[in-house]
Design an enzyme around this catalytic site. Structure first.
Site, PDB file in Angstrom:
ATOM      1  N   CYS B 164       0.807  -1.223   0.000  1.00 49.75           N
ATOM      2  CA  CYS B 164       0.000   0.000   0.000  1.00 49.75           C
ATOM      3  C   CYS B 164       0.837   1.269   0.000  1.00 49.75           C
ATOM      4  CB  CYS B 164      -0.972  -0.029   1.172  1.00 49.75           C
ATOM      5  SG  CYS B 164      -2.023  -1.493   1.076  1.00 49.75           S
ATOM      6  N   HIS B 294      -2.395   7.968   6.493  1.00 51.54           N
ATOM      7  CA  HIS B 294      -2.710   6.690   5.859  1.00 51.54           C
ATOM      8  C   HIS B 294      -4.075   6.234   6.376  1.00 51.54           C
ATOM      9  CE1 HIS B 294      -1.886   3.178   3.548  1.00 51.54           C
ATOM     10  NE2 HIS B 294      -1.902   2.370   4.580  1.00 51.54           N
ATOM     11  N   HIS B 328     -10.005   2.155   0.963  1.00 51.04           N
ATOM     12  CA  HIS B 328      -8.552   2.017   0.928  1.00 51.04           C
ATOM     13  C   HIS B 328      -8.188   1.442  -0.439  1.00 51.04           C
ATOM     14  CE1 HIS B 328      -4.489   1.328   1.679  1.00 51.04           C
ATOM     15  NE2 HIS B 328      -4.518   0.415   2.619  1.00 51.04           N
TER      16      HIS B 328
END
Lengths: 263, 399
Positions: B164, B294, B328
């Site tokens: 990620c 994040h 996400h």
């Protein structure tokens, strides 16, 4: 772009370590082809050692060959991991499970499926919080890794370790993506010359035909394992030759390496 | 020594919020989310919500059909958003196709194509269907190969895949390529698209939310997965195309050295990434006006990041996560961060942290609950990934 090679590590077919392979690559000892032997790893904590996939063990074999663990000398380098694919075993198992009626994945398999799995294990093993980059450029992954590692060394003005590694996928993925063997190579690169330097590299991009391996038996691996595209560079360093090499990268783009041995 | 600041001369984004910066800005200014309950045919054993792009059904144009897969359809859409294609053509004319680097990034690439191929294996031999092309769809670098062919680029190119943190780290790699003199401009970015591997994979780790994700909320139970793609064109030279007051000012990259899939609870690695980005940009924490965290809404991840951000920035710098708006988007989350940074700066607006109703006790009070107007000159974007990979970027005005 200029950088300097300080250490080399190797794990490939008939090439068990850089120490033992140098005479073979330099033509002083005969090459005998054989299965790649991935040594047992002492580097990882026992939990991680048990779970680590073969791909990770392969990458760590070349890394520890170049940088043997020493308590007084912690392995704290930025790193670049180059591979033409991820952990094929994990991907295959996940694909088989997902093709079933009630998929339930193994969490370990899932986190092994990321491309940067080997980098994760390496940073846990060394305890280093330095940056790691994991990348892929299909069959040109070694040159891409060398370029990124060289760029990192130059821009951060610090040593960077590069490891390139590939192993065959399980069936049926091996039929759509054949890889001709198991091979890993590691270089510790420095932006500066030092007492540790073994060769200076001047790196540029061009479009030329690649330099072939001197050993016909090794040329077969250069052509069929992406990470083994490093072999002409390994031969050149082992022979301490002053030579300009072309390494295969993309179809329309190659890397030119002016290699100058440093004694 | 350092090529920074680098000018951003084009930026495109596609997510479940829509194609381009404009729908993203509309959603941001009205606190709208694109998350919706996953359809039942997804077979998920819990009420997961996803940020799905509704119409990715058109195959790629004929010359590139061999690369056709959900991930590359998303890439193609991102090429056509926000004037990116024209900017790439201008750069090719200006510098030449071999002087433009291509740093692509993805976590799962076109793995959905392999999932489909495994459902169609020959029952007798187990062989994959003849039309399946691994190298041009699923290989990590399929996105790089597709774009090289699609755009006629023949300079340095590779695909970065650090879970990620992938598209965020791609900006650091791009800056280094320019620094080394290997190119004059870099097309940087990437895409990640929905697939069973990540939906069932994150569920297996017990980090998928029931219902929509709720970053930093005391009731948060995990992530909602989305999909996104986007690209930026970075150039050393300042030309007429440069987006005003929007440069890459600094980057910081570190590792946790802690666990493959759980963050270091102390957030020491992420703290070091933020400090390094500030140091490289020559900025103090107080020079940052917004931190795009994040903030995936996992119990452990949000707690570790909240702690690390507060150690670096104290309690005053506004911060938040936009994961509840887009989901996400895994490897593409760095591009969502960069696009959010641009919109925040262009519109002098701090994005809201949707679904944050009851802040976890002990977390910073600087989380922005509802979007509001405020001067924004510089934004830090955080992206962290499996394997303990951390990357912080700073965008904004160099002056």
């Amino acid at each position: 772009m200029r950088f300097f090679i300080e250490q080399v590590g190797l794990c490939g077919p008939g090439l068990t370590s850089w120490g033992s392979a140098q005479n073979i690559l330099a033509g002083r000892e005969p090459y005998s082809d054989g299965e790649t032997i991935i040594p047992a790893l002492s580097l990882l904590p026992s939990n991680e050692r048990r779970r680590a996939p073969r791909l990770v063990k392969l990458a760590l074999a070349a890394l520890t060959d170049a940088l043997p663990p020493r308590a007084e000398h912690p392995c704290d380098y930025a790193s670049v991991f180059a591979s033409s694919g991820g952990d094929g075993e994990a991907v295959h198992a996940i694909m088989e499970t997902l093709a079933g009626t009630a998929p339930e994945l193994s969490p370990t398999r899932f986190h092994h499926s990321v491309h940067n799995v080997a980098a994760g294990y390496w940073s846990i093993a060394t305890g280093s919080r330095k940056a790691t980059t994991s990348l892929c450029a299909q069959n040109g992954s070694f040159v891409a890794g060398l370029m990124e590692a060289g760029c990192q060394a130059a821009s951060a003005s610090e040593k960077v370790v590069l490891v390139a590694y590939d192993l065959p996928y399980p069936t049926p993925l091996s039929e759509v993506r054949p890889i001709g063997g198991t091979f890993a190579v590691c270089f510790l690169l420095s932006p500066h010359a030092s007492d540790e330097t073994i060769a200076r590299i001047d790196f540029s991009l061009a479009s030329a035909a690649p330099t072939l391996c001197r050993h016909a038996a090794l040329e077969k691996y250069r052509r069929s394992i992406p990470a083994a595209r490093a072999l002409p560079l390994l031969e050149c360093v082992a022979r301490r030759e002053n030579k300009t090499l072309t390494l295969a990268y993309r179809e329309d783009c190659s890397a030119t390496l002016d290699v100058t041995p440093v004694s | 020594m350092t090529p920074l600041p680098l000018h951003v001369t084009a930026l495109s984004i596609v997510s479940a919020l829509g194609d381009g910066l404009e729908p993203m800005w509309t959603a941001m200014s009205f606190n709208r989310s694109a998350l919706a309950a996953a359809p039942t045919e997804q077979r998920l054993p819990l009420n997961a919500w996803i940020g799905k792009i509704s119409d990715l059904d058109t195959p790629l144009p004929a010359p590139w059909l061999t690369y056709d897969c959900r991930n590359h359809r998303l890439v193609e859409r991102a090429l056509h958003a926000d004037g990116l294609m024209a900017a790439i053509e201008r750069a090719i004319a200006e510098y030449g196709a071999s002087r433009i680097g291509l740093i692509t990034a993805t976590s799962t690439s076109g793995i959905l194509s392999t999932e489909i191929a495994y459902r169609q294996r020959d029952p007798g031999t187990g062989a994959l269907p003849a039309e399946f092309s691994y190298e041009s769809t699923h290989n990590t670098d399929a996105i790089g190969s597709f774009l090289r062919a699609r755009l006629g680029l023949n300079g340095p190119a590779f695909t970065l895949s650090t879970a990620c943190a992938a598209t965020a780290k791609a900006f650091a790699a791009a800056a280094r390529l320019i620094d080394a003199g290997l190119c004059d401009a870099v097309l940087v970015g990437g895409a990640d698209s929905l697939c069973d591997t990540t939906l069932f994979g994150f569920h297996s780790l017990g980090v998928m939310a029931e219902g929509p994700c709720r970053p930093f909320d005391t009731g948060r139970s995990g992530i909602s997965i989305g999909e996104a793609g986007g690209f930026a064109l970075l150039e050393r030279a300042q030309n007429d195309a440069a987006l005003p007051d929007f440069c890459l000012l600094g980057y910081g990259e570190t590792s946790d050295a802690y666990h493959m899939s759980s963050p270091d609870p102390e957030g020491l690695g992420s703290e070091a990434a933020m400090r390094r980005a500030l140091e490289q940009a020559g900025l103090e924490p107080g020079d940052i006006n917004y931190i795009h965290m994040h903030g995936t809404a996992t119990l452990a991840g949000d707690a570790a990041e909240d702690r690390a951000v507060t150690r670096v920035f104290g309690e005053t710098v506004p911060r938040g996560s936009t994961k509840a708006a887009t989901g996400h988007t895994l490897g593409a989350t760095g591009m969502i961060g960069v696009a959010t940074a641009l919109l925040a700066i262009q519109n002098s607006f701090l994005p809201g942290n949707q679904n944050l109703t009851d802040l976890e006790p002990g977390f910073s009070s600087a989380h922005v609950r509802f979007g509001r107007s405020a001067p924004v000159k510089r934004v830090m974007c955080n992206a962290f990934g499996f394997g303990g990979v951390n990357c912080s970027l700073i965008f904004g005005s160099k002056g």
